[in-house]
Scaffold this active site. Structure first.
Site, mmCIF file in Angstrom:
data_model
loop_
_atom_site.group_PDB
_atom_site.id
_atom_site.type_symbol
_atom_site.label_atom_id
_atom_site.label_comp_id
_atom_site.label_asym_id
_atom_site.label_seq_id
_atom_site.Cartn_x
_atom_site.Cartn_y
_atom_site.Cartn_z
ATOM 1 N N LYS A 107 49.485 212.582 93.159
ATOM 2 C CA LYS A 107 50.643 212.732 94.058
ATOM 3 C C LYS A 107 51.622 213.759 93.502
ATOM 4 C CE LYS A 107 54.229 209.746 93.812
ATOM 5 N NZ LYS A 107 55.559 210.379 93.739
ATOM 6 N N ASN A 108 51.933 213.653 92.213
ATOM 7 C CA ASN A 108 52.978 214.511 91.650
ATOM 8 C C ASN A 108 52.538 215.960 91.488
ATOM 9 O OD1 ASN A 108 54.659 212.351 91.615
ATOM 10 N ND2 ASN A 108 54.710 212.104 89.382
ATOM 11 N N ASP A 120 56.305 207.147 83.807
ATOM 12 C CA ASP A 120 55.647 206.569 84.984
ATOM 13 C C ASP A 120 54.589 205.525 84.623
ATOM 14 O OD1 ASP A 120 57.213 208.082 86.619
ATOM 15 O OD2 ASP A 120 55.664 209.517 87.185
ATOM 16 N N CYS A 124 63.193 207.060 94.537
ATOM 17 C CA CYS A 124 63.213 205.782 93.821
ATOM 18 C C CYS A 124 64.601 205.520 93.235
ATOM 19 C CB CYS A 124 62.226 205.812 92.664
ATOM 20 S SG CYS A 124 60.535 205.495 93.127
ATOM 21 N N ARG A 169 69.719 210.400 88.715
ATOM 22 C CA ARG A 169 68.885 211.553 89.050
ATOM 23 C C ARG A 169 69.665 212.688 89.709
ATOM 24 N NH1 ARG A 169 63.120 209.423 91.234
ATOM 25 N NH2 ARG A 169 62.250 210.913 89.806
HETATM 26 C C1 UD1 Z 1 59.060 213.789 88.171
HETATM 27 C C2 UD1 Z 1 58.040 212.843 88.752
HETATM 28 C C3 UD1 Z 1 58.365 211.412 88.380
HETATM 29 C C4 UD1 Z 1 58.493 211.285 86.863
HETATM 30 C C5 UD1 Z 1 59.476 212.317 86.313
HETATM 31 C C6 UD1 Z 1 59.527 212.330 84.800
HETATM 32 C C7 UD1 Z 1 57.310 213.924 90.802
HETATM 33 C C8 UD1 Z 1 57.277 213.903 92.277
HETATM 34 N N1 UD1 Z 1 58.051 212.988 90.205
HETATM 35 O O1 UD1 Z 1 60.312 213.451 88.743
HETATM 36 O O2 UD1 Z 1 57.302 210.585 88.864
HETATM 37 O O3 UD1 Z 1 58.967 209.988 86.547
HETATM 38 O O4 UD1 Z 1 59.093 213.631 86.744
HETATM 39 O O5 UD1 Z 1 58.266 212.547 84.276
HETATM 40 O O6 UD1 Z 1 56.678 214.736 90.175
HETATM 41 N N2 UD1 Z 1 67.705 215.446 85.578
HETATM 42 C C9 UD1 Z 1 69.000 215.872 85.489
HETATM 43 N N3 UD1 Z 1 69.399 216.906 86.292
HETATM 44 C C10 UD1 Z 1 68.555 217.512 87.161
HETATM 45 C C11 UD1 Z 1 67.219 217.091 87.221
HETATM 46 C C12 UD1 Z 1 66.815 216.029 86.417
HETATM 47 O O7 UD1 Z 1 69.788 215.332 84.722
HETATM 48 O O8 UD1 Z 1 68.978 218.444 87.865
HETATM 49 C C13 UD1 Z 1 67.274 214.319 84.737
HETATM 50 C C14 UD1 Z 1 66.789 213.109 85.500
HETATM 51 O O9 UD1 Z 1 67.844 212.313 85.961
HETATM 52 C C15 UD1 Z 1 65.935 212.422 84.469
HETATM 53 C C16 UD1 Z 1 65.338 213.595 83.683
HETATM 54 O O10 UD1 Z 1 66.158 214.717 83.965
HETATM 55 O O11 UD1 Z 1 66.731 211.659 83.619
HETATM 56 C C17 UD1 Z 1 63.920 213.934 84.029
HETATM 57 O O12 UD1 Z 1 63.800 214.059 85.427
HETATM 58 P P1 UD1 Z 1 62.757 215.050 86.112
HETATM 59 O O13 UD1 Z 1 61.748 215.478 85.109
HETATM 60 O O14 UD1 Z 1 63.514 216.088 86.836
HETATM 61 O O15 UD1 Z 1 62.079 214.082 87.158
HETATM 62 P P2 UD1 Z 1 61.535 214.453 88.600
HETATM 63 O O16 UD1 Z 1 61.054 215.842 88.625
HETATM 64 O O17 UD1 Z 1 62.521 214.019 89.626
#
Ligand code: UD1
Length: 429
Positions: A22-23, A316, A126, A131
């Site tokens: 999915k990701n 995850d 979620c 986030r």
């Molecule tokens: C993706 C995955 C999710 C997984 C996560 C971490 C998909 C669709 N989802 O989510 O399943 O749990 O990676 O491996 O691929 N953050 C900030 N600012 C931002 C962006 C992120 O502070 O602008 C923080 C988030 O709150 C979190 C951390 O960075 O604490 C990591 O998040 P991120 O790697 O961005 O997760 P996703 O890409 O949303």
């Protein structure tokens, strides 16, 4: 709302086909917005999140078909899909679509790069922490975009196009790495992304973008260098197997005992999780057709785990691993470093008889000899599946309520598990 009923206590034996990730599928689908040619993606899982993204892309004018037919004519396992963004009719991604899935926010990257404007609602997804989107905003600004937040929307524009730059992520983010890699592919000049996410899904996207004509080097390391090009073309590309689905079923087998071949799974995508599982007492072997997981006789050993960006132990799989540790012979500690609110499964696992105490970002799990079936509530995607695998190992009947989260991320879960001897069924509301 649908529920899942499980009668626990059976070993898992047989084979489980692993679906496309999915990701990986979600950012690859979004990459279709970068070109007016057709992007063909193989091994796309049939999941609620994928369907939701097709609606979002459709709203921008992307034409979507499955194996050359319309979507409604096909049901079932991972499929080949065609996406064509020949005419982008709308650069707004509205709240009612984006709020259902965080990853849909990522359309901002291709839209600003190709259309030079985007209006994208702030995301939902979620409920696992705040986030924020600050890294997307900073990163796109570094490439010359102007961004404002107005009434729940990010308004982005780059009238003269994006310009390559050096950007150091202050924190590793998978989504922001995807978005900046896509945006920089169509920027003028060179972009260097440092402290980039190294997840296999980033590599899968970079490979696809390169097939489309992008010039990206270093994906899979923390420094990604992108030479911008004028335009991208169509391509045909395959989604990698789902490492989280793989790890989830591997943990299920470790928990119930048995012997299962995870067909199509790739060891290199989850080495840390597999080595933790073998420390916990599972026998893992790589075979030509996938990964084989066995646990016969011996008990589960406690193992401490801390979640980290790839190649560390994935967040995850944290909930599923905690499920496994609830039946370990001793105490383990599980520390979550990626998301601040990702312990919602703790109180539900406690309903099954687990002994877990929380202190800050660390859960201390004291293994119990048996779990006992109960009514539990699914909270987020990965938490839901941890309750399912705990239910498979628990004595008696477990009902997992609110299973729509599972449908977002696990293709044919009941069918795959019942094919290996689990007693599991969906009760439709
Ligand atoms: C993706 C995955 C999710 C997984 C996560 C971490 C998909 C669709 N989802 O989510 O399943 O749990 O990676 O491996 O691929 N953050 C900030 N600012 C931002 C962006 C992120 O502070 O602008 C923080 C988030 O709150 C979190 C951390 O960075 O604490 C990591 O998040 P991120 O790697 O961005 O997760 P996703 O890409 O949303």
């Amino acid at each position: 709302m649908d529920r899942i009923r499980i009668v626990g206590g059976n070993e898992l034996n047989g084979r489980i086909p692993i679906s496309g990730a999915k990701n990986a599928a979600l950012p690859l689908m979004i990459a279709a917005l970068l070109t007016d040619d057709t992007l063909t993606l193989e091994n796309v899982p049939h999941l609620a999140d994928v369907e939701q993204l097709t609606r979002i892309l459709g709203n921008h004018g992307v034409d979507y078909s499955v194996n050359g037919r319309r979507e409604s004519q096909q049901e079932g396992y991972s499929r080949t899909i065609n996406l064509s963004a020949r005419n982008i009719v709308d650069t707004t991604a509205p709240y009612d679509l984006v709020s259902k899935m965080r990853a849909s926010f990522w359309v901002i990257g291709p839209l600003i790069a190709r259309m030079r404007e985007a209006r994208v609602s702030l995301p939902g997804g979620c409920a696992i922490g705040t986030r924020p989107v600050d890294l997307f905003i900073d990163g796109l600004q570094a490439l010359g975009a102007e961004l404002d937040v107005d009434r729940g929307y990010i308004i982005a524009s780059a009238p003269k196009g994006l310009v390559g730059n050096r950007y150091v992520f202050p924190k590793v983010s998978v989504g922001a790495t995807h978005v900046l890699m896509m945006a920089a592919s169509l920027a003028r000049g060179e972009t260097v992304l440092e402290n980039a996410a190294r997840e296999p899904e980033v590599v899968n996207l970079a490979d696809c973008l390169n097939k489309m004509g992008a010039r990206i080097e270093g994906a899979g390391t923390s420094t990604i260098v992108i030479q911008g090009v004028e335009g991208l073309s169509g391509a045909r590309h395959r989604v990698i197997p789902d490492r989280i689905e793989t790890g989830t079923y591997a943990m299920a087998v470790a928990m119930t005992g048995g012997d299962v071949l995870l067909e199509g799974a790739r060891t290199d995508l989850l080495e840390t999780a597999l080595s933790v599982l073998s420390d916990a007492g599972a026998e893992i072997s790589t075979e030509q057709r996938g990964i084989r997981v066995k646990r016969n006789g011996n008990g589960i050993k406690p193992v401490d785990v801390t979640t980290e960006p790839f190649p560390g132990f994935p967040t995850d799989l944290q909930a599923q691993f905690m499920g496994l540790m609830t039946m370990a012979q001793g105490r383990s500690q599980i520390t979550e470093t990626i998301f601040e609110n990702r312990f919602m499964h703790v109180q539900e696992l406690a309903r099954l008889g687990a002994h877990i105490s929380l202190s800050g970002q660390t859960a201390t799990v004291d293994g119990v000899a048996t779990l006992k079936g109960a009514q539990v509530m699914a909270t987020d995607l990965r938490a839901s599946v941890s309750l399912v695998i705990a239910g498979l190992a628990a004595e008696g009947e477990t009902t997992v309520n609110r299973v729509y989260h599972l449908d977002r991320g696990f293709e044919r879960l009941e069918e795959k598990l019942s094919g290996c001897g689990a007693v599991i069924e969906r009760i439709s509301a």
